[in-house]
Structure formats: structure tokens, C-alpha cells
Design a protein around this motif. Structure first.
Motif, PDB file in Angstrom:
ATOM      1  N   GLU A  18      29.479  55.451  48.841  1.00  0.00           N
ATOM      2  CA  GLU A  18      30.456  54.748  48.019  1.00  0.00           C
ATOM      3  C   GLU A  18      30.422  55.283  46.590  1.00  0.00           C
ATOM      4  OE1 GLU A  18      28.668  51.916  51.068  1.00  0.00           O
ATOM      5  OE2 GLU A  18      27.934  53.355  49.577  1.00  0.00           O
ATOM      6  N   PRO A  19      31.587  55.504  45.999  1.00  0.00           N
ATOM      7  CA  PRO A  19      31.621  56.024  44.621  1.00  0.00           C
ATOM      8  C   PRO A  19      31.095  54.986  43.633  1.00  0.00           C
ATOM      9  CG  PRO A  19      33.815  55.405  45.337  1.00  0.00           C
ATOM     10  CD  PRO A  19      32.944  55.296  46.547  1.00  0.00           C
ATOM     11  N   LEU A  20      30.531  55.486  42.532  1.00  0.00           N
ATOM     12  CA  LEU A  20      30.012  54.623  41.478  1.00  0.00           C
ATOM     13  C   LEU A  20      31.119  54.382  40.462  1.00  0.00           C
ATOM     14  CD1 LEU A  20      27.312  53.256  40.747  1.00  0.00           C
ATOM     15  CD2 LEU A  20      26.785  55.226  39.315  1.00  0.00           C
ATOM     16  N   VAL A  21      31.488  53.092  40.286  1.00  0.00           N
ATOM     17  CA  VAL A  21      32.599  52.737  39.404  1.00  0.00           C
ATOM     18  C   VAL A  21      32.175  51.591  38.491  1.00  0.00           C
ATOM     19  CG1 VAL A  21      34.324  53.421  41.126  1.00  0.00           C
ATOM     20  CG2 VAL A  21      33.521  51.043  41.048  1.00  0.00           C
ATOM     21  N   TYR A  22      32.910  51.443  37.379  1.00  0.00           N
ATOM     22  CA  TYR A  22      32.680  50.276  36.524  1.00  0.00           C
ATOM     23  C   TYR A  22      33.086  49.024  37.291  1.00  0.00           C
ATOM     24  CZ  TYR A  22      31.700  53.040  32.336  1.00  0.00           C
ATOM     25  OH  TYR A  22      31.128  53.883  31.424  1.00  0.00           O
ATOM     26  N   SER A  23      32.309  47.966  37.126  1.00  0.00           N
ATOM     27  CA  SER A  23      32.536  46.752  37.915  1.00  0.00           C
ATOM     28  C   SER A  23      33.640  45.879  37.348  1.00  0.00           C
ATOM     29  CB  SER A  23      31.243  45.936  38.005  1.00  0.00           C
ATOM     30  OG  SER A  23      30.824  45.524  36.715  1.00  0.00           O
ATOM     31  N   ASP A  24      34.148  46.215  36.142  1.00  0.00           N
ATOM     32  CA  ASP A  24      35.200  45.411  35.536  1.00  0.00           C
ATOM     33  C   ASP A  24      36.469  46.248  35.377  1.00  0.00           C
ATOM     34  OD1 ASP A  24      34.307  47.172  33.654  1.00  0.00           O
ATOM     35  OD2 ASP A  24      34.194  45.732  32.007  1.00  0.00           O
ATOM     36  N   GLY A  25      37.492  45.662  34.859  1.00  0.00           N
ATOM     37  CA  GLY A  25      38.729  46.376  34.543  1.00  0.00           C
ATOM     38  C   GLY A  25      39.359  47.009  35.767  1.00  0.00           C
ATOM     39  N   ASN A  26      39.768  48.261  35.609  1.00  0.00           N
ATOM     40  CA  ASN A  26      40.448  48.972  36.700  1.00  0.00           C
ATOM     41  C   ASN A  26      39.482  49.676  37.623  1.00  0.00           C
ATOM     42  OD1 ASN A  26      43.025  48.269  35.697  1.00  0.00           O
ATOM     43  ND2 ASN A  26      42.896  49.929  34.165  1.00  0.00           N
ATOM     44  N   ARG A  27      38.182  49.429  37.426  1.00  0.00           N
ATOM     45  CA  ARG A  27      37.136  50.023  38.271  1.00  0.00           C
ATOM     46  C   ARG A  27      37.237  51.551  38.270  1.00  0.00           C
ATOM     47  NH1 ARG A  27      34.499  46.136  41.005  1.00  0.00           N
ATOM     48  NH2 ARG A  27      33.624  47.569  42.565  1.00  0.00           N
ATOM     49  N   GLU A  28      37.354  52.085  37.043  1.00  0.00           N
ATOM     50  CA  GLU A  28      37.401  53.527  36.920  1.00  0.00           C
ATOM     51  C   GLU A  28      36.011  54.111  37.145  1.00  0.00           C
ATOM     52  OE1 GLU A  28      36.982  52.001  32.582  1.00  0.00           O
ATOM     53  OE2 GLU A  28      37.921  51.370  34.465  1.00  0.00           O
ATOM     54  N   SER A  29      35.929  55.406  37.295  1.00  0.00           N
ATOM     55  CA  SER A  29      34.673  56.085  37.568  1.00  0.00           C
ATOM     56  C   SER A  29      33.651  55.799  36.471  1.00  0.00           C
ATOM     57  CB  SER A  29      34.912  57.591  37.684  1.00  0.00           C
ATOM     58  OG  SER A  29      33.686  58.267  37.905  1.00  0.00           O
ATOM     59  N   PHE A  30      32.415  55.553  36.880  1.00  0.00           N
ATOM     60  CA  PHE A  30      31.326  55.213  35.955  1.00  0.00           C
ATOM     61  C   PHE A  30      30.927  56.479  35.189  1.00  0.00           C
ATOM     62  CE2 PHE A  30      26.695  54.405  35.148  1.00  0.00           C
ATOM     63  CZ  PHE A  30      26.848  53.301  34.334  1.00  0.00           C
ATOM     64  N   ASN A  31      31.189  56.488  33.869  1.00  0.00           N
ATOM     65  CA  ASN A  31      30.984  57.711  33.082  1.00  0.00           C
ATOM     66  C   ASN A  31      30.612  57.345  31.645  1.00  0.00           C
ATOM     67  OD1 ASN A  31      30.927  60.414  32.386  1.00  0.00           O
ATOM     68  ND2 ASN A  31      33.121  60.465  31.901  1.00  0.00           N
TER      69      ASN A  31
END
Length: 876
Positions: free
Chosen positions: A445-458
Motif C-alpha cells: 500500500e502506498p504511503l500517503v498523508y492521512s488528512d486532506g486529499n491523501r497526497e503522497s507522503f513527502n
């Protein structure tokens, strides 16, 4: 005619003489201390005249034949602050009763903590320090730990917030957190039977406010026999009792951080021997670090009422505490330089003195309750939330034929919670992602921010951290303590005391820890990361898989203690005094403990009928599981000391003590027979001291040696316990120069050593050679209403761990207080903590967490940075 004139002249003369006699009055009264006990031998004079008197055995004085006029009545007594009062004599007799306050800086002050019988500092064969309300105010402590750092011989790791600090005394170790060998008391009784209960330390249930009249601190000495589980020392917080009318109110606001607080207290005599005192505080705010929410919220209320009789007194008191405070655990830092000469500094976007792991995006922790096995959620904003409802009583009576009876008892209904984020690992996003993914069993599973638009964790700095949420429910930490003793004076030279201390301590605590992924960012707005479709709101596990899901636990035990003790106090000669005491500790423990998950199976946490990724491996302790505890043990403690009074201004003393401390139930392992691996740890201590009254102050110097025989046991998946030895010297002084300048200082040198095991010969972790405190102050203006005070608290270098691989550098930080007296009783106070924003490292996890460019990452804890408050205070 001449005869008539002579008669009128004589008549006029007699009339004038009669008038002059009638114009002379008397001034009388009774002199007492703040506890209501009469004081004989007090010198009472009319300032600037030759008229005066000395109080008799009942504290009474009379000054006769005082002519009309305005005077200043002055009462002076060795060891007490001078009493002054303006009076006007106008032909009538005047009654002026005096209440005199003990001078905490005097060797004549009577101490009540850790001694067989109350006696002056000069006459006692113990090392004792006293902090009165004025000194406490000057120190401006935000927690008990910050206050205790002002006491020589005490090492307080007070960087974690208001509570849960680690304390040690004179090199006696802090091997497992808290204060195993050190007892914190409130009005002569312990706050908790054990100082090292995980997340239930005694100072969690203590708040510093204006209710405190003075603090007495005993290091070593007779602490072995005068309390349970405190052989290295006792600190006793003694409350005001309202024997002198007066009070105060203060409102405090943060200048460079968000906080607001209201403190109040008032007490007065009511007549007929009654007096009362009531006080407390209310507050809210974010705290001195940026966390993104209101982390400090709550307050305390304390009250007591005293009835005095000719031969003694009875007092009842109560306390209600419900306060939330932020707990700061080790956080990410940059580690530069070598292990022998390191520098701990900020990471990009993260300030180690003003930021924290807490974030507005991290507010809920979820897991399974170890008591029921069912769902559990907690609000991270609760932080350290002690709730205490206590009621107590004490009495003391002098009886015929030189007998004395005294006692104390208190019941405290204690509970609460303790929740705070801990950086379990820090590194590059790729490294942390791999560690968390492997531990939790996540797939691709890709790592994404848990809030907002769940964009890539960077994250902008390329760093991430695994957070273990320390989520603890203090279901029941209630206790009952009583201490009753009877004394008999035999002749003029010998006193014998026998007493019985009893205790019941409940320990029902549940751990339900969980795991999160987060970026490394300050400002209280660090964002969390999800394995998309696997994690939930940044939480990727309902346990702590990186640590093998060690930390779902429950403790449900009851300790029962009966400790009879006996002491002898004898004047061998006019100047030589002996006191010795023996204590018999008898302890029974029963209950049950589950020290790890009884299952790590799938669990449909959200109840949707589908086992999702995060629900595949959930550590659970079912309510019925747990090992039965059925233990009992006993030990004998003793202490003996000699004090030689060289003259009225100096004395030397020596003492040898041997005592022990039992272990809190969560600091041990238990066998299948219900017996503890280690039932208690022993401490032997030798000390030699010198006390000297100077022309402008006092000086106390004490040399000490100690040997700690600490048994080896497993605790939270690691072995702890070693024999230790220490020797050192502590010195403290109080100096006054004229009416305006004063200086308080202390310095402790300690050479501590691990005396066994793999690290034999090394210095115990976090133990510095030097700890010091210097506090000059200057008063000026009318009646000294303006004050500038500075305190410098410092430590030399120490080691992060017992292997002595990584050094924690020495540091000193400055606190500044400025008081401007606006009018009678009203002051404006500016308080600056850590004036120069000093980095002071107090704890390091491991010896580094991998590379970061040319340097390393580390998880550590620093003292908080500069924080400033402004207070408006009114004393009346």
C-alpha cells in the motif's frame, strides 16, 4: 498668705504627678509560633527605648510604665523572623499578641521531617534543607521537579513536564525511572507508597501552588526508618494552616506562549483556638512548547481547619486535584560530533527546545482495553491527568508525666490517565516506512498523508518517525496511610518514641499502547501518514509491533504494609546528642498481573464484519487472564547518629543508616508461585556533616558514602539492576549582605560507580559529577518592595547509558524574576524561565539512530526553552 500659696503649690504638684502616673500604660500579650505553640524567652522591646520584657514559660510578656506616644514594638527570638508592629499608647493598657514565623535560613529552625523527635537543625544529626514560601516564589518552579532541583544532593530530571520526573539522591541510582529510593510526602505522609510506579509517580499527584508553607528535605539520615520505601531521602511539602491571617491572589499570563492561571489562598484564626486555610489554582494553556492544542487544563483545591487546645491540636484537611498537563517524551534531534564531545541540535523544521512530538493532527489513540479486551480510545490531549480526592487528619497532644501522642492519617482516591507520544524510531522516509511496514505486516500500500486529499507522503526535510503512543489508564491508585506514635521523656536527657505506620496501596493500571507514522515537524502541526487502505488516521497498529507488541499490560494488585518502629533520643552530655531508630517493614502483596498480550489475533475493531489490514494482528489481554500474585516479605532498617554542638553557632554530626525499598508491582517479574524476583533493594549510607552559623548567614557541608544492592530483574523487555556505590560532598549556604542583597547556593559533587555486572566500574547513566544552584537576589525601594532575582541551575556532563558510550554535555540555565511593587500588597512580577534558551539534554534513547548527512539522528529530551510569564499578585 505664704502658707496658702504653699498649699496650692503642693496640691498642683500632687495633681501633676497623679496625672503623669495615670498617663503611663502597660503593653502585654502572648507570643506564639505559627502552629499556635507558646514561645518562652522571646525578647520584646519598644524600639529606641530601654523598655522591654522577656516572655515567660507560657509565652506571656508585660512592659509596664509606658508613657503616651507612638512606638514600634519589636519581638526577636533566635531562629525566627523578627516581629515588628507600630502601636500608639494613649493612656490605656494595650494587648498585642505576637505570632512569629520560623526563619528557614536559620540553624535554630525546628524540623519535623525524618527525625525521631522535632528539633532544631543545629541539634539534629541529619542533612536537612528548608525552603519557605519566599524561596519557592523566587525559584518560580513550574513543577515539583523544577522545585526539587534547588535542594542540594537531589538530581531531578524535570524536562518532561509537570510530573513523572526521575529523581535520585546522592548517587543512589535511577535505574528504572521515578524515584525508587526517595519518598515524596505531603504533610508528613507519602503521596504514593512507591516512587517508581510506571506512569503513577508520586509527583504526578503533586502540584506546586500557594498552599505550600514550606518544604523540608532530608537526604540520607534517618529517612531509612522514618518512612517506607524512602531510604535515600524524604521531601515533605508542608501546607499553610491559617494561624496568621492573610492571603494572596495572583493571575498569570504567558508573554511568549499561551497560558493563563489564577492562584488564590487565604487563612485566618477564627477564635476559640480555631483556624483555617483554603487555596488552590485554575489554569489552561498550550504549555511552553508548541503542540497545537490546549494541553494544560484543570486545577486544585485544598483546605484545612485546625482546633488548638492547651496541650495540642487536631487538624482535618481535604484536597481535590483534577489537572491535565503535557508530557514531553524523547523526540528527534540531530547528533553532531563524536560520542565523547557531541552536540545535540535542531533538525530542519524542528526546534528541540520549543517543539514537541505532539500535534494538532494527533489527538486520538485506539487500542484494546487490557481489563475487558474490548475497544478502548483515549484523547491524546488528556496528557498526564491525575485525579485525586483526599481527606486526612492529624493530631498532637502533650500528656501528663512527659508523654506525647501524635498521629496522621489520610485516604486518597487516586485515578486518571497518562497518554503521550514517544519517538520510537526516526530516520529517512524510506527507512521508517520499511521498518513500520515489516513490523505491522503491511503489503505494498502506498504511503500517503492521512488528512486532506491523501497526497503522497513527502515531508520537506525527508524525515519520518514511528510514534508509540504511551496510553495508560490509571484505574485505581488509591491508598490509605496512617502513622501514630507515642513518646515518653525519661528524665531530662532521654526520650523514647514508638510508632506504627500502616498502608494500603491499590495499583490497578492498564497499558494499551499503539503505533503511528508521522513526519518530523514542529509548530504543533506535524501531519500523520497512512499505508493507504491499511492504516487509520495515521495509526498503523493497535499495538507496538516494532517492540514485539510488548506493551499491552494490566496490573491489579494491593499492597498492605505494617511497619512498627522505635527511636531513642538522648543527650549524652550538654553538647553531645545521640539518636537511633529501628523500623520493621512487613509487606503483603496480592492480585494479578498480565505483563504481555495473551493473544495477537485478528480482531474486527470497527465491527464492519471484515478483517482489514490493521486488524489482522491485534494484541489483546482478555479480562480473565493474568498471573496470580501472592507475595510477602519483610526487612529491618536502622539508623544511628551523633551530633556534637561545638557552640551556639556550629555543630558536627555523623550517621550510619541501612534501609531498603520495595518495588512497585510493574517494576518486577513474578514466578509461578506468585513471588517476586526481587522483593526489595537495600541501601547503606554513611555521612559526616558540619553546620556553621556565619555573621551573615549559614553554611552546611556534608560528606557522604552509599552502597546500593539492587537485584537483577526484567522490566519492559530489558534487564535492570546492579550494585552501585557512591561518595561525594554537598554544600549549601545562605548569605545576606545588608538589608538588600541575599545569596542562596548549593553544590553537590558525586562520584558514582556501577559495582557489578557487564558495566562494572562505569558511571551510572545520567549521573553527573557536579550539580549546582546559585540564586542571588536584590531588594530595593520602600520596604524592599522591588526585587530582582536570578537563579542559575547547572550540571556537568553525564552519560546517556550505563555503557558510558555517549556523553550528555553539561549545561547551565538561568531563570530571572523581576518584581515591581505597585502599592501596598500589589506587585507586578515578570518571570523568565531558561533566559538564554539553553539546550540541556536530560535523557537519550540508545546511542544514535543512524546517519543524517554527515551527522546522526538521535531520540532525546531537552529542557524546555525560554518561556516568560507576567503576573499580577496581591497579598493581603
Amino acid at each position: 498668705m505664704k502658707s496658702i500659696k504653699r498649699k496650692w503649690s503642693l496640691l498642683l504638684l500632687f495633681t501633676m504627678m497623679a496625672f503623669m502616673v495615670s498617663a503611663q500604660s502597660s503593653i502585654s500579650g502572648v507570643v506564639k509560633d505559627i502552629e499556635g505553640m507558646t514561645l518562652p524567652g522571646v525578647n520584646v522591646i519598644l524600639e529606641g527605648t530601654s523598655k522591654g520584657a522577656v516572655s515567660d514559660m507560657d509565652g506571656k510578656y508585660v512592659i509596664t510604665n509606658v508613657e503616651n506616644g507612638a512606638y514600634t514594638l519589636v519581638g526577636s527570638y533566635l531562629g525566627f523572623t523578627t516581629f515588628k508592629k507600630a502601636i500608639i499608647v494613649d493612656g490605656s493598657d494595650i494587648t498585642v499578641d505576637m505570632v512569629m514565623t520560623e526563619d528557614s535560613e536559620s540553624l535554630e529552625q525546628v524540623i519535623v521531617t525524618g527525625v525521631v523527635n522535632p528539633k532544631s537543625k543545629l541539634e539534629s544529626s541529619v542533612s536537612v534543607s528548608t525552603l519557605d514560601a519566599k524561596i519557592i516564589e523566587q525559584a518560580a518552579p513550574r513543577s515539583a521537579g523544577e522545585l526539587f532541583r534547588n535542594i542540594p544532593g537531589i538530581r531531578a530530571e524535570s524536562s518532561g513536564g509537570e510530573g513523572n520526573a526521575n529523581f535520585n539522591v546522592r548517587g543512589v541510582p535511577v535505574s528504572s525511572g521515578g524515584s525508587r529510593y526517595f519518598q515524596i510526602q505531603e504533610d508528613g505522609l507519602p503521596l504514593n507508597l512507591f516512587g517508581d510506579t510506571s506512569f503513577g509517580n508520586s509527583d504526578n499527584f503533586l502540584r506546586i501552588d500557594a498552599n505550600i508553607g514550606r518544604v523540608e528535605a532530608i537526604r540520607g539520615g534517618s529517612a531509612s526508618t522514618q518512612t517506607s520505601n524512602g531510604p535515600a531521602g524524604i521531601i515533605n511539602m508542608i501546607s499553610k494552616t491559617g494561624n496568621v491571617e492573610g492571603g494572596s491572589i495572583a493571575t498569570t499570563f504567558g508573554v511568549d506562549y499561551q497560558t493563563s492561571r489564577l492562584d488564590f489562598e487565604y487563612g485566618q484564626p477564627l477564635g476559640n483556638g480555631l483556624s483555617y486555610h483554603i487555596g488552590g489554582f485554575m489554569r489552561n494553556g498550550e504549555g511552553p512548547r508548541e503542540i497545537g492544542y490546549q494541553g494544560n487544563k484543570g486545577g486544585q483545591l485544598k483546605a484545612n481547619i485546625t482546633k488548638r487546645f492547651e496541650s495540642g491540636y487536631v487538624r482535618v484537611y481535604g484536597k481535590f486535584l483534577n489537572d491535565r498537563s503535557v508530557m514531553y517524551l524523547p523526540m528527534p534531534m540531530l547528533l553532531e560530533g563524536s560520542n565523547d564531545d557531541p552536540t545535540f541540535s535542531n533538525l530542519p523544521g524542528f526546534d528541540i527546545t520549543n517543539d514537541a512530538v505532539q500535534s494538532a493532527n494527533l489527538q486520538q489513540s485506539a487500542g484494546t482495553s487490557p481489563f475487558t479486551g474490548q475497544n478502548h480510545t483515549n484523547d491524546v490531549r488528556n496528557g498526564n491527568n491525575p485525579i485525586s480526592k483526599a481527606i486526612g487528619a492529624e493530631f498532637s497532644f502533650s500528656l501528663p508525666n512527659d508523654w506525647k501522642l501524635s498521629g496522621k492519617a489520610r485516604y486518597s482516591n487516586n485515578s486518571g490517565q497518562w497518554v503521550a507520544p514517544f519517538t520510537a524510531a526516526v530516520g529517512t522516509v524510506a527507512d521508517i516506512e520499511a521498518t513500520a511496514r515489516d513490523a505491522a505486516g503491511a503489503g505494498t500500500e502506498p504511503l500517503v498523508y492521512s488528512d486532506g486529499n491523501r497526497e503522497s507522503f513527502n515531508p520537506s526535510n525527508g524525515l519520518a518517525q514511528i510514534i508509540h503512543m504511551f496510553d495508560v489508564t490509571v484505574d485505581d491508585l488509591s491508598n490509605f496511610f496512617s502513622d501514630v506514635k507515642v513518646s515518653k521523656k525519661i528524665g531530662d536527657d532521654i526520650g523514647v518514641t514508638a510508632g506504627l505506620f500502616t498502608a494500603t496501596q491499590n495499583t490497578k493500571i492498564g497499558w494499551q499502547w499503539s503505533s503511528f507514522l508521522s513526519e518530523v515537524k514542529g509548530g504543533g502541526d506535524a501531519r500523520l501518514a497512512d499505508f493507504d487502505g491499511f492504516s487509520r488516521n495515521g495509526q498503523y497498529s493497535y499495538g507496538t509491533p516494532v517492540w514485539g507488541n510488548c506493551c499491552q499490560r494490566k496490573y491489579n494488585t494491593v499492597h498492605t504494609v505494617n511497619s512498627p518502629y522505635v527511636g531513642v533520643d538522648a543527650d549524652i552530655t550538654e553538647n553531645l546528642n545521640f539518636d537511633g531508630s529501628v523500623r520493621f517493614e512487613n509487606v503483603k502483596v496480592n492480585g494479578n498481573i498480565a505483563s504481555g498480550p495473551t493473544s495477537q489475533d485478528s480482531y474486527d475493531y470497527n465491527g464492519d464484519g471484515v478483517i482489514q489490514g490493521i486488524e489482522q494482528v491485534v494484541p489483546i489481554i482478555s479480562g480473565a487472564d493474568g498471573q496470580i500474585i501472592n507475595d510477602d516479605y519483610n526487612f529491618v532498617s536502622f539508623s544511628a547518629g551523633l551530633n556534637y554542638k561545638i557552640n551556639d553557632g556550629s555543630a558536627v554530626f555523623g550517621r550510619y543508616s541501612k534501609g531498603a525499598s520495595g518495588r512497585a508491582p510493574d517494576r518486577n517479574n513474578y514466578g509461578t508461585d506468585g513471588k517476586a524476583d526481587v522483593q526489595y533493594d537495600e541501601v547503606a549510607q554513611l555521612e559526616l556533616g558540619y553546620k556553621k552559623r556565619l555573621n551573615n548567614g549559614v553554611l552546611n557541608v556534608t560528606g557522604f558514602m552509599s552502597n546500593t544492592d539492587e537485584g537483577l530483574s526484567n522490566e519492559l523487555n530489558r534487564e535492570v539492576g546492579n550494585p552501585f556505590k557512591a561518595l561525594g560532598v554537598e554544600a549549601e549556604t545562605v548569605l545576606r549582605y545588608g538589608e538588600n542583597f541575599s545569596f542562596i547556593g548549593s553544590l553537590t559533587w558525586t562520584k558514582a560507580e556501577i559495582d557489578g555486572g557487564d558495566n562494572k566500574g562505569n558511571t551510572p547513566r545520567r549521573q553527573a559529577d557536579f550539580v549546582y544552584n546559585f540564586s542571588p537576589s536584590y531588594n530595593f525601594g520602600d520596604n524592599g518592595k522591588h526585587t530582582v532575582a536570578l537563579s542559575v541551575l547547572g550540571t556537568s556532563k553525564s552519560y546517556a547509558q550505563d555503557d558510558n558510550d555517549l556523553v550528555m554535555p553539561g549545561y547551565a540555565y538561568f531563570n530571572l524574576i523581576g518584581r515591581a511593587g505597585l502599592t501596598d500588597g500589589l506587585s507586578l512580577v515578570l518571570s523568565v524561565n531558561n533566559l538564554f534558551d539553553t539546550v540541556g539534554i536530560t535523557e537519550v534513547e540508545g546511542n544514535g539512530d543512524g546517519a543524517f548527512g554527515n551527522d546522526r539522528l538521535v531520540r532525546a529530551r531537552s529542557i524546555s526553552g525560554r518561556s516568560t510569564t507576567l503576573s499580577l499578585q496581591y497579598k493581603f
